[in-house]
Scaffold this motif. Structure first.
Motif, PDB file in Angstrom:
ATOM      1  N   TYR A 129      12.837  21.705 -55.424  1.00  0.00           N
ATOM      2  CA  TYR A 129      11.924  22.924 -55.712  1.00  0.00           C
ATOM      3  C   TYR A 129      10.463  22.499 -54.911  1.00  0.00           C
ATOM      4  O   TYR A 129       9.803  23.318 -54.728  1.00  0.00           O
ATOM      5  CB  TYR A 129      11.767  23.294 -57.111  1.00  0.00           C
ATOM      6  N   PHE A 175      12.191  23.644 -49.509  1.00  0.00           N
ATOM      7  CA  PHE A 175      12.416  24.603 -50.209  1.00  0.00           C
ATOM      8  C   PHE A 175      11.426  25.631 -50.070  1.00  0.00           C
ATOM      9  O   PHE A 175      11.570  26.728 -50.069  1.00  0.00           O
ATOM     10  CB  PHE A 175      12.755  24.121 -51.701  1.00  0.00           C
ATOM     11  N   LYS A 176      10.019  25.002 -50.092  1.00  0.00           N
ATOM     12  CA  LYS A 176       8.849  25.968 -49.873  1.00  0.00           C
ATOM     13  C   LYS A 176       8.838  26.841 -48.655  1.00  0.00           C
ATOM     14  O   LYS A 176       8.134  27.945 -48.736  1.00  0.00           O
ATOM     15  CB  LYS A 176       7.808  25.259 -50.109  1.00  0.00           C
ATOM     16  N   LYS A 206      14.893  31.780 -51.574  1.00  0.00           N
ATOM     17  CA  LYS A 206      14.435  30.923 -52.805  1.00  0.00           C
ATOM     18  C   LYS A 206      14.929  31.634 -53.838  1.00  0.00           C
ATOM     19  O   LYS A 206      15.592  30.815 -54.737  1.00  0.00           O
ATOM     20  CB  LYS A 206      12.894  30.919 -52.941  1.00  0.00           C
ATOM     21  N   ARG A 243      17.704  29.599 -56.271  1.00  0.00           N
ATOM     22  CA  ARG A 243      17.187  29.118 -57.875  1.00  0.00           C
ATOM     23  C   ARG A 243      18.480  29.829 -58.711  1.00  0.00           C
ATOM     24  O   ARG A 243      18.693  28.897 -59.676  1.00  0.00           O
ATOM     25  CB  ARG A 243      16.056  29.939 -58.045  1.00  0.00           C
TER      26      ARG A 243
END
Length: 364
Positions: free
Chosen positions: A81, A86-87, A94, A98
């Protein structure tokens, strides 16, 4: 962690004092209202916060019972994360990632990555044979996360590399036929919210996540501007008379055309569930909002539109994606169009009789 407020708390979080005078962190957003560990820092809080963002609350059975162990899947999730990989994803991606990760962590979060073997991954995926698409999504995400673990030296090889998922034999969402569209229109007349929803979905050929955001602020004359939530593609779409009729009398002080019973904009998931109920009322339990996007593409294909024209409306980036949506086009009608094209255009030939030679008698 992104999205911090001025008070230092992450987005959707607030500090509350319970009846025992203890500080707690309350997380509240659409569909989720829960409490997170205090203080709002560290791996334990980050795991709980990520789970809450994904709409998963089962983490509470594990949080507090044991801390996140270095080298565990829980720790890998927290590390992933935080990663630039991922960012850098779109917000919609996302949320999807998640949800998959947090559901997986409920059962396997405490397991150590160094103990994971190839046969374990195969068994995990094999146990999901009744949900092949979900299994394939999980496998793809595990490969990504295990690559992250490999890059960070947690494991010496990715045990998921080369493992194949289930064969994709499904046609996906059912494409509405014209008869099914007519049945829905007969049940939900012009002027109803259900009919408005149908017209927005069908006559813009957009996803439900884009339709729920449409409002007067996007209208410019006879066109509606759309920035697709999933892809970021920006489109200006011509509005057909049926769509103009549907929105003409709608109030202009609302942020969106479609609103809930409480006058609030729909979420994409909430709208999908609501629209499915309207399909059930019309005797169409196998139909969905996304199937109307495919129906729009089908109609364009049957109308002889090229792949580039269809892409300009749907926002797809390549013809392969378009072919998936147009697979339900009427093969007989298209084949007739193709056959006529093969025949070509016949030009009419005027037959001219040659002049008689000088001295030639009539009839000779």
């Amino acid at each position: 962690m992104k999205g911090k407020r001025r008070n230092g708390l992450p987005r959707y979080c607030s500090l509350v004092i319970d009846r025992h005078k203890k500080r707690r962190i309350r997380f509240r957003t659409k569909g989720v209202d829960t409490y997170l560990p205090f203080p709002p820092v560290g791996p334990e809080f980050e795991m709980a916060y990520a789970a809450a963002l994904a709409g998963v609350t089962e983490w509470r059975e594990n949080i507090g019972a044991s801390r996140t162990r270095p080298g565990s899947f829980d720790a890998l999730a927290v590390s992933y994360y935080r990663s630039p990989t991922f960012k850098g994803l779109r917000e919609t991606t996302k949320r999807t990632y998640r949800r998959i990760i947090e559901n997986f962590r409920v059962k396997h979060g405490a397991r150590m990555m160094r103990d994971l073997r190839r046969e374990h991954v195969k068994a995990l995926i094999g146990d999901m044979s009744d949900r092949p698409q979900a299994a394939n999504r999980l496998l793809s995400l595990l490969k990504i996360m295990l690559d992250h673990a490999l890059d960070n030296g947690w494991i010496t090889a990715n045990p998921a590399t080369g493992i194949k998922g289930f064969s994709k034999k499904t046609k996906g969402f059912h494409t509405w036929s014209d008869a099914e569209i007519a049945a829905f229109e007969e049940r939900h007349l012009e002027g109803t919210r259900a009919r408005l929803a149908l017209n927005l979905l069908l006559y813009t050929a957009q996803r439900r996540s884009d339709v729920v955001l449409m409002g007067w602020q996007q209208i410019n004359g006879r066109t509606i501007s759309v920035k697709q939530e999933k892809t970021g593609a920006e489109l200006d779409l011509f509005m057909l008379p049926a769509l103009l009729t549907s929105i003409r009398e709608l109030p202009r002080d609302k942020p969106t055309f479609l609103t809930t019973d409480f006058g609030k904009p729909f979420t994409a998931a909430g709208f999908g569930n609501w629209f499915r109920d309207r399909c059930n009322e019309a005797g169409l339990p196998h139909c969905s909002a996304h199937g109307l996007r495919k129906a729009a593409a089908r109609r364009m294909a049957e109308g002889g539109m090229s792949g580039d024209i269809i892409k300009a409306v749907t926002g797809h980036t390549d013809l392969k994606q378009v072919s998936v949506y147009t697979a339900a086009a009427n093969q007989t009608a298209l084949a007739e169009m193709g056959a006529k094209a093969i025949a070509g255009k016949k030009s009419r030939t005027n037959i001219v009789q040659p002049n008689r030679k000088v001295g030639q008698r009539k009839g000779e």
